[in-house]
Design a protein around this motif. Structure first.
Motif, PDB file in Angstrom:
ATOM      1  N   ARG A   1       0.826  -1.206   0.000  1.00 53.88           N
ATOM      2  CA  ARG A   1       0.000   0.000   0.000  1.00 53.88           C
ATOM      3  C   ARG A   1       0.863   1.259   0.000  1.00 53.88           C
ATOM      4  NH1 ARG A   1      -5.351   0.495   0.970  1.00 53.88           N
ATOM      5  NH2 ARG A   1      -6.147   2.505   1.681  1.00 53.88           N
ATOM      6  N   ALA A   2       1.951   1.240   0.777  1.00 57.75           N
ATOM      7  CA  ALA A   2       2.849   2.392   0.823  1.00 57.75           C
ATOM      8  C   ALA A   2       3.530   2.607  -0.523  1.00 57.75           C
ATOM      9  CB  ALA A   2       3.901   2.195   1.924  1.00 57.75           C
ATOM     10  N   GLY A   3       4.005   1.519  -1.140  1.00 56.73           N
ATOM     11  CA  GLY A   3       4.686   1.652  -2.422  1.00 56.73           C
ATOM     12  C   GLY A   3       3.774   2.159  -3.515  1.00 56.73           C
ATOM     13  N   LEU A   4       2.554   1.599  -3.590  1.00 53.19           N
ATOM     14  CA  LEU A   4       1.626   2.061  -4.614  1.00 53.19           C
ATOM     15  C   LEU A   4       1.162   3.485  -4.341  1.00 53.19           C
ATOM     16  CD1 LEU A   4      -0.579  -1.115  -5.240  1.00 53.19           C
ATOM     17  CD2 LEU A   4       1.114  -0.108  -6.758  1.00 53.19           C
ATOM     18  N   GLY A   5       0.924   3.827  -3.058  1.00 48.12           N
ATOM     19  CA  GLY A   5       0.507   5.180  -2.731  1.00 48.12           C
ATOM     20  C   GLY A   5       1.559   6.204  -3.117  1.00 48.12           C
ATOM     21  N   THR A   6       2.812   5.906  -2.828  1.00 42.98           N
ATOM     22  CA  THR A   6       3.894   6.813  -3.208  1.00 42.98           C
ATOM     23  C   THR A   6       4.006   6.926  -4.726  1.00 42.98           C
ATOM     24  OG1 THR A   6       5.095   6.183  -1.199  1.00 42.98           O
ATOM     25  CG2 THR A   6       6.357   7.267  -2.925  1.00 42.98           C
ATOM     26  N   ALA A   7       3.825   5.797  -5.415  1.00 43.81           N
ATOM     27  CA  ALA A   7       3.900   5.819  -6.880  1.00 43.81           C
ATOM     28  C   ALA A   7       2.767   6.652  -7.477  1.00 43.81           C
ATOM     29  CB  ALA A   7       3.861   4.398  -7.425  1.00 43.81           C
ATOM     30  N   TYR A   8       1.547   6.478  -6.951  1.00 45.44           N
ATOM     31  CA  TYR A   8       0.411   7.273  -7.433  1.00 45.44           C
ATOM     32  C   TYR A   8       0.665   8.768  -7.205  1.00 45.44           C
ATOM     33  CZ  TYR A   8      -2.332   2.911  -7.512  1.00 45.44           C
ATOM     34  OH  TYR A   8      -2.808   1.642  -7.765  1.00 45.44           O
ATOM     35  N   ALA A   9       1.117   9.103  -5.990  1.00 44.63           N
ATOM     36  CA  ALA A   9       1.354  10.509  -5.669  1.00 44.63           C
ATOM     37  C   ALA A   9       2.450  11.101  -6.554  1.00 44.63           C
ATOM     38  CB  ALA A   9       1.727  10.660  -4.193  1.00 44.63           C
ATOM     39  N   SER A  10       3.529  10.352  -6.763  1.00 48.92           N
ATOM     40  CA  SER A  10       4.621  10.844  -7.608  1.00 48.92           C
ATOM     41  C   SER A  10       4.142  11.084  -9.040  1.00 48.92           C
ATOM     42  CB  SER A  10       5.774   9.836  -7.606  1.00 48.92           C
ATOM     43  OG  SER A  10       6.275   9.654  -6.293  1.00 48.92           O
ATOM     44  N   GLN A  11       3.290  10.201  -9.536  1.00 50.04           N
ATOM     45  CA  GLN A  11       2.778  10.361 -10.891  1.00 50.04           C
ATOM     46  C   GLN A  11       1.912  11.621 -11.002  1.00 50.04           C
ATOM     47  OE1 GLN A  11       0.644   6.962 -12.318  1.00 50.04           O
ATOM     48  NE2 GLN A  11       0.136   7.896 -14.286  1.00 50.04           N
ATOM     49  N   MET A  12       1.085  11.882  -9.992  1.00 49.52           N
ATOM     50  CA  MET A  12       0.231  13.069 -10.027  1.00 49.52           C
ATOM     51  C   MET A  12       1.037  14.350  -9.885  1.00 49.52           C
ATOM     52  SD  MET A  12      -3.021  11.685  -7.841  1.00 49.52           S
ATOM     53  CE  MET A  12      -3.811  10.151  -8.333  1.00 49.52           C
ATOM     54  N   ILE A  13       2.083  14.309  -9.079  1.00 50.73           N
ATOM     55  CA  ILE A  13       2.974  15.473  -8.977  1.00 50.73           C
ATOM     56  C   ILE A  13       3.658  15.720 -10.314  1.00 50.73           C
ATOM     57  CG2 ILE A  13       5.068  16.345  -7.874  1.00 50.73           C
ATOM     58  CD1 ILE A  13       4.188  14.799  -5.338  1.00 50.73           C
ATOM     59  N   GLY A  14       4.061  14.640 -10.981  1.00 50.39           N
ATOM     60  CA  GLY A  14       4.659  14.783 -12.302  1.00 50.39           C
ATOM     61  C   GLY A  14       3.681  15.360 -13.315  1.00 50.39           C
ATOM     62  N   ASP A  15       2.410  14.951 -13.232  1.00 47.34           N
ATOM     63  CA  ASP A  15       1.397  15.514 -14.131  1.00 47.34           C
ATOM     64  C   ASP A  15       1.214  17.005 -13.882  1.00 47.34           C
ATOM     65  OD1 ASP A  15       1.001  13.029 -15.232  1.00 47.34           O
ATOM     66  OD2 ASP A  15      -0.766  12.552 -14.002  1.00 47.34           O
ATOM     67  N   LEU A  16       1.188  17.410 -12.597  1.00 48.47           N
ATOM     68  CA  LEU A  16       1.063  18.831 -12.281  1.00 48.47           C
ATOM     69  C   LEU A  16       2.267  19.605 -12.797  1.00 48.47           C
ATOM     70  CD1 LEU A  16      -0.423  21.152 -10.820  1.00 48.47           C
ATOM     71  CD2 LEU A  16       0.896  20.566  -8.773  1.00 48.47           C
ATOM     72  N   ASN A  17       3.448  19.030 -12.642  1.00 52.65           N
ATOM     73  CA  ASN A  17       4.659  19.689 -13.119  1.00 52.65           C
ATOM     74  C   ASN A  17       4.601  19.908 -14.639  1.00 52.65           C
ATOM     75  OD1 ASN A  17       7.286  20.743 -13.031  1.00 52.65           O
ATOM     76  ND2 ASN A  17       8.198  18.738 -13.371  1.00 52.65           N
ATOM     77  N   ARG A  18       4.109  18.924 -15.365  1.00 47.32           N
ATOM     78  CA  ARG A  18       4.005  19.047 -16.819  1.00 47.32           C
ATOM     79  C   ARG A  18       2.988  20.118 -17.200  1.00 47.32           C
ATOM     80  NH1 ARG A  18       3.330  14.239 -17.589  1.00 47.32           N
ATOM     81  NH2 ARG A  18       1.047  14.137 -17.708  1.00 47.32           N
ATOM     82  N   GLU A  19       1.866  20.188 -16.461  1.00 49.36           N
ATOM     83  CA  GLU A  19       0.871  21.211 -16.750  1.00 49.36           C
ATOM     84  C   GLU A  19       1.427  22.611 -16.525  1.00 49.36           C
ATOM     85  OE1 GLU A  19      -2.439  20.304 -14.305  1.00 49.36           O
ATOM     86  OE2 GLU A  19      -2.852  18.355 -15.246  1.00 49.36           O
ATOM     87  N   ILE A  20       2.208  22.748 -15.449  1.00 48.95           N
ATOM     88  CA  ILE A  20       2.793  24.062 -15.163  1.00 48.95           C
ATOM     89  C   ILE A  20       3.797  24.443 -16.240  1.00 48.95           C
ATOM     90  CG2 ILE A  20       4.253  25.333 -13.538  1.00 48.95           C
ATOM     91  CD1 ILE A  20       2.955  23.696 -11.285  1.00 48.95           C
ATOM     92  N   ARG A  21       4.606  23.518 -16.688  1.00 48.88           N
ATOM     93  CA  ARG A  21       5.581  23.807 -17.746  1.00 48.88           C
ATOM     94  C   ARG A  21       4.895  24.209 -19.041  1.00 48.88           C
ATOM     95  NH1 ARG A  21      10.068  19.310 -18.348  1.00 48.88           N
ATOM     96  NH2 ARG A  21      10.810  20.914 -19.778  1.00 48.88           N
ATOM     97  N   GLU A  22       3.784  23.573 -19.356  1.00 48.80           N
ATOM     98  CA  GLU A  22       3.054  23.936 -20.566  1.00 48.80           C
ATOM     99  C   GLU A  22       2.449  25.332 -20.456  1.00 48.80           C
ATOM    100  OE1 GLU A  22       0.234  20.834 -21.084  1.00 48.80           O
ATOM    101  OE2 GLU A  22       1.698  19.351 -21.807  1.00 48.80           O
ATOM    102  N   GLU A  23       2.062  25.749 -19.236  1.00 52.23           N
ATOM    103  CA  GLU A  23       1.533  27.095 -19.047  1.00 52.23           C
ATOM    104  C   GLU A  23       2.607  28.155 -19.273  1.00 52.23           C
ATOM    105  OE1 GLU A  23      -0.124  27.367 -15.183  1.00 52.23           O
ATOM    106  OE2 GLU A  23      -1.773  25.953 -15.577  1.00 52.23           O
ATOM    107  N   TRP A  24       3.815  27.849 -18.820  1.00 57.05           N
ATOM    108  CA  TRP A  24       4.892  28.834 -18.901  1.00 57.05           C
ATOM    109  C   TRP A  24       5.601  28.844 -20.244  1.00 57.05           C
ATOM    110  CZ3 TRP A  24       7.776  27.862 -13.622  1.00 57.05           C
ATOM    111  CH2 TRP A  24       6.930  28.223 -12.575  1.00 57.05           C
TER     112      TRP A  24
END
Length: 373
Positions: free
Chosen positions: A127-150
């Motif tokens: 559960r910890a490994g999958l939770g961290t993986a899910y969170a990291s993926q969503m942070i990466g998605d947010l990072n990509r959205e911010i880069r596209e805005e800038w």
């Protein structure tokens, strides 16, 4: 042949006179086949998360909203204190802590980089490994959205992009029922075959009827066949009921041939019944037979590939799976259901099952003759 006929009549009458055995053979596998696949869900959702937001910026709120709206995370606490969030982990209320430091948005805009901290409760490592993986993926998605805005590009200049297409063979929608139900069916048939056969012969020892049989003209192989055939028939009935339940409850039908499925099931049951007969030759009470059967069932389940892929096991464990009959049948029944494999495709496994059936039953006959001489 006449002696064998009388023995079969005796065994079937004895089985049908005992409603407990019939319930164990017929009702228990059906209930377990319905309940276990519904409970053993491979997809982990509703991971509890505590957010320590020390920034309170639009970007931090956007990140929290993105994670909580995904369906995978459930917000337990939104605070500024990391020790307070850590206390919820100790209380078992939180699986993941996301810490957003102060000046997160300012650092991201000014320095083009910022740091986040993820802490996971690793008591449940999966559960910890999958939770961290899910969170990291969503942070990466947010990072990509911010880069596209800038990103500022010249007019009509296209950004180079790599498109990835994927195809999920045999299980297009990642339906874990399609993977679990056939494997659980194989284990339930194993339990019925090995456990009840061992108890049946030991019950004859406890009441003393086996001594009476030994002084009759009945030969040892006739006695073994008389014990084996009735449970083989009931095992095939159990397989049939499992196939029906898989279709009625989960809408799962084998892509392969029913003839291939029943051919493997027939040979596999002979091997499993041989294991039960072999156990019965070593014990004198039903309690001992139960303990022996429980030990072997644990080995069968853990080293059968039902929950853990055999390829991910240590090398010594992979060698043990080669002498583990359920490992072969779980692989075969999944291949027939999911991939539509034929007898030709699975011929090496069929040969292995024949070897198990001959070997275990031969050992049972030999050991029974030796101990009762």
């Amino acid at each position: 042949m006449r002696n064998l006929t009388f023995l079969l009549q005796k065994e079937f009458r004895q089985i049908f006179r005992n409603p407990t055995i019939l319930r164990m053979i017929l009702m228990m596998p059906i209930i377990q086949l319905i309940v276990i696949p519904l409970a053993a869900d491979y997809e982990i959702k509703h991971i509890s998360i505590s957010v320590v937001d020390q920034d309170h910026s639009p970007y931090s709120r956007k990140l929290v909203q993105k994670m909580t709206s995904s369906g995978y995370f459930q917000l337990v606490e939104y605070t500024q204190s990391y020790p307070q969030a850590l206390q919820t982990v100790g209380d078992g209320k939180t699986d993941i802590i996301l810490t957003i430091p102060a000046h997160f948005e300012r650092d991201l805009i000014k320095d083009n980089k910022a740091k986040l901290h993820l802490a996971a409760d690793a008591v449940n490592g999966v559960r910890a490994g999958l939770g961290t993986a899910y969170a990291s993926q969503m942070i990466g998605d947010l990072n990509r959205e911010i880069r596209e805005e800038w990103m500022v590009l010249p007019k009509f200049n296209e950004l180079p992009q790599i498109d990835i297409t994927s195809a999920n063979w045999f299980n297009q929608h990642f339906d874990y029922h399609l993977f679990m139900v056939p494997g659980i069916l194989a284990i339930l048939v194993t339990m019925v075959g090995a456990f009840l056969t061992a108890l049946n012969i030991v019950a004859e020892k406890e009441v003393g009827t086996i001594e009476q049989i030994n002084v009759t003209p009945i030969k040892k192989h006739e006695f073994i066949l008389g014990k084996l055939i009735p449970f083989w028939v009931l095992g095939m009935v159990s397989i049939t009921m499992g196939v029906i339940v898989a279709f009625v409850i989960f809408r799962i039908l084998p892509l392969g041939s029913y003839l291939t499925l029943y051919a493997f099931a027939a040979v596999y049951l002979l091997g499993i019944l041989g294991i039960g007969l072999l156990i019965s030759t070593f014990v004198d009470t039903q309690q001992q037979a139960t303990l022996f059967s429980f030990f072997f069932m644990m080995v069968f389940i853990l080293l059968g590939g039902l929950y853990t892929p055999i390829e991910s096991m240590p090398e010594w464990a992979q060698w043990l799976t080669r002498i583990n009959p359920p490992a072969y049948f779980i692989k075969v029944i999944r291949a027939i259901y999911i991939k539509g494999s034929t007898l030709t495709d699975l011929w090496p496994d069929f040969i292995a099952m024949i070897a198990f059936a001959i070997g275990f039953n031969a050992l049972a006959v030999f050991n029974y003759r030796k101990r009762s001489a």
